[in-house]
Scaffold this motif. Structure first.
Motif, PDB file in Angstrom:
ATOM      1  N   TYR A  14       0.827  -1.201   0.000  1.00 49.70           N
ATOM      2  CA  TYR A  14       0.000   0.000   0.000  1.00 49.70           C
ATOM      3  C   TYR A  14       0.869   1.262   0.000  1.00 49.70           C
ATOM      4  O   TYR A  14       0.478   2.287  -0.570  1.00 49.70           O
ATOM      5  N   ALA A  18       0.390   4.089  -2.826  1.00 47.75           N
ATOM      6  CA  ALA A  18       0.134   5.475  -2.439  1.00 47.75           C
ATOM      7  C   ALA A  18       1.260   6.395  -2.897  1.00 47.75           C
ATOM      8  O   ALA A  18       1.022   7.521  -3.329  1.00 47.75           O
ATOM      9  N   LEU A 178      -3.705   4.223   1.139  1.00 47.43           N
ATOM     10  CA  LEU A 178      -3.941   4.648  -0.240  1.00 47.43           C
ATOM     11  C   LEU A 178      -5.296   5.323  -0.396  1.00 47.43           C
ATOM     12  O   LEU A 178      -5.425   6.351  -1.076  1.00 47.43           O
TER      13      LEU A 178
END
Length: 214
Positions: A14, A18, A178
């Protein structure tokens, strides 16, 4: 201009997703970023939690979800040959690339893509050697100073209430994961919701039950 801090651990898919989407999410906004690698395992230990990859069922779902998210967002993404793995060598390498322990975007991008693109073993020693040669760190990754800086990032994050990665902080507010990027964008654009009561109300909600400790 707003200044944001991006806490990450290269072990987190993640964090990779992100990181890749951050410039797009904040397009048109004046901002600067400090990237701070930290040890996700240190957060888990502090909060008494297991990582997603340590929980049967959640492990498989996590991998399926990040594969889907990357597909949906058009990002190159492959699971590494082994996961979880020991991220300390990569974290220390990142910290060693800057005299103050805050690597630039290029360093973080290089190491995140080292893990989450290509499907190779992220902890392979020969690959780590290649990354070290490529990034040419200013300090020795195994030095006492670098280890202390990494611990300081982790301790600082814990003090601010960070419980997972990626977490972005700005103006004392935490945005986790995210899926928090649209919320972050709204805040930086001055959305009036953040001036209301809901942000602080979430902190004040009483718990109706407490699960007994084993």
């Amino acid at each position: 201009m707003k200044h944001i801090t991006f806490y990450l651990d290269f072990i987190s898919p993640y964090a990779y997703l992100a990181f890749e989407k951050l410039p797009e999410a904040l397009k048109g906004i004046s901002y600067s970023v400090t990237y701070k690698p930290l040890l996700f395992a240190g957060l888990l230990k502090h909060h008494g939690q297991l990582g997603p990859a340590e929980i049967v069922g959640k492990r498989e779902w996590t991998y399926r979800q990040v594969l889907w998210l990357a597909h949906e967002q058009g990002l190159e993404f492959q699971l590494p040959a082994r996961h979880p793995f020991n991220p300390l060598p990569l974290l220390r390498l990142a910290v060693a690339c800057d005299a103050k322990g805050t690597p630039n975007r290029y360093v973080c991008e290089t190491l995140l893509r080292h893990v989450w693109r290509g499907g190779a073993d992220a902890a392979d020693e020969s690959r780590l050697g290649q990354m070290t040669a490529l990034l040419a760190p200013q300090r020795a990754p195994g030095s006492v100073e670098v280890k202390a800086d990494l611990k300081a990032h982790t301790d600082e994050a814990i003090q601010q209430g960070v419980f997972g990665v990626p977490t972005i902080t700005v103006d004392g507010k935490l945005f986790w994961g995210l899926d928090a990027l649209p919320m972050l964008r709204a805040y930086l654009l001055g959305n009036a919701w953040f001036d209301g009561l809901d942000w602080d109300a979430a902190r004040q909600l009483e718990s109706g039950a407490t699960r007994p400790k084993p």
